[in-house]
Motif scaffolding. Structure first.
Motif, PDB file in Angstrom:
ATOM      1  N   LYS A 143      -4.059   1.374   3.201  1.00 23.80           N
ATOM      2  CA  LYS A 143      -3.847   0.253   4.117  1.00 23.80           C
ATOM      3  C   LYS A 143      -3.776  -1.074   3.351  1.00 23.80           C
ATOM      4  O   LYS A 143      -3.960  -2.137   3.920  1.00 23.80           O
ATOM      5  CB  LYS A 143      -4.949   0.201   5.172  1.00 23.80           C
ATOM      6  CG  LYS A 143      -6.360   0.066   4.617  1.00 23.80           C
ATOM      7  CD  LYS A 143      -7.379   0.088   5.736  1.00 23.80           C
ATOM      8  CE  LYS A 143      -8.801   0.031   5.183  1.00 23.80           C
ATOM      9  NZ  LYS A 143      -9.801   0.089   6.257  1.00 23.80           N
ATOM     10  N   ASN A 144      -3.523  -0.959   2.044  1.00 21.86           N
ATOM     11  CA  ASN A 144      -3.354  -2.115   1.163  1.00 21.86           C
ATOM     12  C   ASN A 144      -4.627  -2.958   1.051  1.00 21.86           C
ATOM     13  O   ASN A 144      -4.569  -4.173   0.924  1.00 21.86           O
ATOM     14  CB  ASN A 144      -2.183  -3.003   1.604  1.00 21.86           C
ATOM     15  CG  ASN A 144      -1.650  -3.850   0.457  1.00 21.86           C
ATOM     16  OD1 ASN A 144      -1.852  -3.539  -0.713  1.00 21.86           O
ATOM     17  ND2 ASN A 144      -0.974  -4.930   0.793  1.00 21.86           N
ATOM     18  N   LYS A 145      -5.779  -2.297   1.074  1.00 18.90           N
ATOM     19  CA  LYS A 145      -7.045  -2.986   0.862  1.00 18.90           C
ATOM     20  C   LYS A 145      -7.401  -2.883  -0.619  1.00 18.90           C
ATOM     21  O   LYS A 145      -7.515  -1.777  -1.157  1.00 18.90           O
ATOM     22  CB  LYS A 145      -8.158  -2.392   1.719  1.00 18.90           C
ATOM     23  CG  LYS A 145      -9.482  -3.117   1.544  1.00 18.90           C
ATOM     24  CD  LYS A 145     -10.546  -2.614   2.503  1.00 18.90           C
ATOM     25  CE  LYS A 145     -11.834  -3.407   2.343  1.00 18.90           C
ATOM     26  NZ  LYS A 145     -12.899  -2.939   3.271  1.00 18.90           N
ATOM     27  N   LEU A 173      -2.171  -0.355 -13.408  1.00 17.20           N
ATOM     28  CA  LEU A 173      -2.705   0.095 -12.128  1.00 17.20           C
ATOM     29  C   LEU A 173      -2.377  -0.903 -11.029  1.00 17.20           C
ATOM     30  O   LEU A 173      -2.026  -0.513  -9.898  1.00 17.20           O
ATOM     31  CB  LEU A 173      -4.222   0.295 -12.228  1.00 17.20           C
ATOM     32  CG  LEU A 173      -4.898   0.815 -10.951  1.00 17.20           C
ATOM     33  CD1 LEU A 173      -4.427   2.229 -10.618  1.00 17.20           C
ATOM     34  CD2 LEU A 173      -6.419   0.781 -11.097  1.00 17.20           C
ATOM     35  N   ASP A 174      -2.471  -2.173 -11.329  1.00 19.69           N
ATOM     36  CA  ASP A 174      -2.164  -3.205 -10.347  1.00 19.69           C
ATOM     37  C   ASP A 174      -0.718  -3.088  -9.858  1.00 19.69           C
ATOM     38  O   ASP A 174      -0.438  -3.237  -8.664  1.00 19.69           O
ATOM     39  CB  ASP A 174      -2.409  -4.582 -10.961  1.00 19.69           C
ATOM     40  CG  ASP A 174      -2.163  -5.717  -9.976  1.00 19.69           C
ATOM     41  OD1 ASP A 174      -2.922  -5.813  -8.995  1.00 19.69           O
ATOM     42  OD2 ASP A 174      -1.221  -6.494 -10.190  1.00 19.69           O
ATOM     43  N   ASP A 175       0.179  -2.810 -10.771  1.00 19.84           N
ATOM     44  CA  ASP A 175       1.583  -2.631 -10.397  1.00 19.84           C
ATOM     45  C   ASP A 175       1.743  -1.433  -9.462  1.00 19.84           C
ATOM     46  O   ASP A 175       2.439  -1.512  -8.440  1.00 19.84           O
ATOM     47  CB  ASP A 175       2.433  -2.442 -11.656  1.00 19.84           C
ATOM     48  CG  ASP A 175       3.895  -2.242 -11.335  1.00 19.84           C
ATOM     49  OD1 ASP A 175       4.537  -3.178 -10.826  1.00 19.84           O
ATOM     50  OD2 ASP A 175       4.405  -1.125 -11.576  1.00 19.84           O
ATOM     51  N   LEU A 176       1.083  -0.319  -9.807  1.00 19.69           N
ATOM     52  CA  LEU A 176       1.150   0.874  -8.960  1.00 19.69           C
ATOM     53  C   LEU A 176       0.591   0.594  -7.576  1.00 19.69           C
ATOM     54  O   LEU A 176       1.214   0.921  -6.558  1.00 19.69           O
ATOM     55  CB  LEU A 176       0.373   2.021  -9.609  1.00 19.69           C
ATOM     56  CG  LEU A 176       0.191   3.260  -8.723  1.00 19.69           C
ATOM     57  CD1 LEU A 176       1.518   3.985  -8.537  1.00 19.69           C
ATOM     58  CD2 LEU A 176      -0.866   4.185  -9.299  1.00 19.69           C
ATOM     59  N   LEU A 177      -0.588  -0.021  -7.518  1.00 22.08           N
ATOM     60  CA  LEU A 177      -1.227  -0.265  -6.229  1.00 22.08           C
ATOM     61  C   LEU A 177      -0.417  -1.238  -5.385  1.00 22.08           C
ATOM     62  O   LEU A 177      -0.377  -1.128  -4.152  1.00 22.08           O
ATOM     63  CB  LEU A 177      -2.652  -0.777  -6.433  1.00 22.08           C
ATOM     64  CG  LEU A 177      -3.608   0.176  -7.157  1.00 22.08           C
ATOM     65  CD1 LEU A 177      -5.009  -0.420  -7.230  1.00 22.08           C
ATOM     66  CD2 LEU A 177      -3.637   1.547  -6.499  1.00 22.08           C
ATOM     67  N   GLY A 178       0.244  -2.177  -6.033  1.00 23.83           N
ATOM     68  CA  GLY A 178       1.116  -3.077  -5.295  1.00 23.83           C
ATOM     69  C   GLY A 178       2.261  -2.331  -4.638  1.00 23.83           C
ATOM     70  O   GLY A 178       2.600  -2.581  -3.467  1.00 23.83           O
ATOM     71  N   ARG A 179       2.850  -1.392  -5.384  1.00 23.79           N
ATOM     72  CA  ARG A 179       3.966  -0.615  -4.823  1.00 23.79           C
ATOM     73  C   ARG A 179       3.494   0.295  -3.688  1.00 23.79           C
ATOM     74  O   ARG A 179       4.167   0.413  -2.661  1.00 23.79           O
ATOM     75  CB  ARG A 179       4.637   0.206  -5.928  1.00 23.79           C
ATOM     76  CG  ARG A 179       5.521  -0.641  -6.831  1.00 23.79           C
ATOM     77  CD  ARG A 179       6.272   0.190  -7.854  1.00 23.79           C
ATOM     78  NE  ARG A 179       5.469   0.440  -9.039  1.00 23.79           N
ATOM     79  CZ  ARG A 179       5.087   1.637  -9.453  1.00 23.79           C
ATOM     80  NH1 ARG A 179       5.408   2.718  -8.774  1.00 23.79           N
ATOM     81  NH2 ARG A 179       4.368   1.771 -10.554  1.00 23.79           N
ATOM     82  N   GLY A 181       0.845  -0.224  -1.842  1.00 26.94           N
ATOM     83  CA  GLY A 181       0.449  -1.103  -0.746  1.00 26.94           C
ATOM     84  C   GLY A 181       1.618  -1.574   0.091  1.00 26.94           C
ATOM     85  O   GLY A 181       1.452  -1.871   1.285  1.00 26.94           O
ATOM     86  N   ASP A 182       2.802  -1.645  -0.503  1.00 26.63           N
ATOM     87  CA  ASP A 182       3.978  -2.085   0.245  1.00 26.63           C
ATOM     88  C   ASP A 182       4.294  -1.171   1.427  1.00 26.63           C
ATOM     89  O   ASP A 182       4.958  -1.592   2.369  1.00 26.63           O
ATOM     90  CB  ASP A 182       5.201  -2.156  -0.675  1.00 26.63           C
ATOM     91  CG  ASP A 182       5.148  -3.348  -1.628  1.00 26.63           C
ATOM     92  OD1 ASP A 182       4.359  -4.277  -1.369  1.00 26.63           O
ATOM     93  OD2 ASP A 182       5.889  -3.332  -2.625  1.00 26.63           O
ATOM     94  N   GLY A 183       3.819   0.074   1.391  1.00 28.81           N
ATOM     95  CA  GLY A 183       4.076   1.013   2.484  1.00 28.81           C
ATOM     96  C   GLY A 183       2.966   1.061   3.517  1.00 28.81           C
ATOM     97  O   GLY A 183       2.977   1.916   4.412  1.00 28.81           O
ATOM     98  N   ALA A 184       2.004   0.136   3.414  1.00 31.16           N
ATOM     99  CA  ALA A 184       0.832   0.193   4.292  1.00 31.16           C
ATOM    100  C   ALA A 184       1.198   0.046   5.764  1.00 31.16           C
ATOM    101  O   ALA A 184       0.633   0.738   6.614  1.00 31.16           O
ATOM    102  CB  ALA A 184      -0.172  -0.889   3.893  1.00 31.16           C
TER     103      ALA A 184
END
Length: 201
Positions: A143-145, A173-179, A181-184
């Protein structure tokens, strides 16, 4: 017009964008427990994100020794205790954690795999392994938390395994989580499209 129950729909609808199906063992368990449809949808979303995390980890950190199957099973079952504590689907609470571990053990799941139901909310506890951290991370980033202390623990383990600096690992990791998170928004919409309660009895 479909005649399948909301639970079966949550378990088997492809989703948009498509979500990975839960492991068959987990889907059957949720059916046997008459799981709330919304819980099944939530577990689908977190399990799908866990797939993305383990795929990336396996590709970019081949030296990291972790059990992919355990992470995926843990993500697919982490909130199973909410079949008992249904109120915790819509309000904060941790009673579902130990209830979920006990429930899985009672259904023949090994302690090694049942543990995630109890550890997904306590990533700073002693003895937490990378598998537990990845399940916890999936349960947040779906959920992009963003949870900095959790992410720092993951980064530390990645840096130890790779020999790269913590900063390099954080950036990757930040780059991965950003990508992810875009689908949240789509994952949240998928979850909220299913009711807490199934068909009236």
């Amino acid at each position: 017009m479909t005649t399948s129950s909301p639970l079966l729909q949550a378990l088997h609808d492809i989703g948009d964008p498509p979500l990975c199906p839960l492991p068959v063992q987990v889907a059957e368990l949720l059916e046997s427990l008459d799981s709330p449809p919304r819980l099944a949808a939530h577990l689908r979303a977190v399990h799908d994100v866990a797939h993305q995390l383990v795929d990336w980890t396996g590709q970019y950190h081949p030296a990291l020794d972790f059990e992919r199957r355990a992470v995926l099973f843990g993500a697919a079952t982490h909130d199973v205790g909410k079949t008992v504590h249904i109120a915790e689907l819509s309000e904060a609470g941790s009673a579902h954690e130990e209830a979920g571990r006990a429930l899985l053990l009672a259904h023949g799941v090994s302690p090694q795999l049942a543990r995630f139901a109890g550890t997904h909310g306590s990533w700073s506890a002693p003895g937490i392994a990378i598998e537990d951290l990845l399940v916890s991370l999936a349960d947040k980033i779906w959920k992009n938390k963003r949870v900095p202390d959790l992410e720092d623990l993951v980064v530390t383990q990645l840096a130890v395994a790779s020999g790269r600096s913590a900063w390099e690992e954080f950036m990757a990791l930040d780059d991965l989580l950003g990508r992810i998170g875009d689908g949240a928004d789509q994952r949240l919409a998928f979850q909220s499209s299913y009711p807490v309660h199934g068909w009236p009895s």
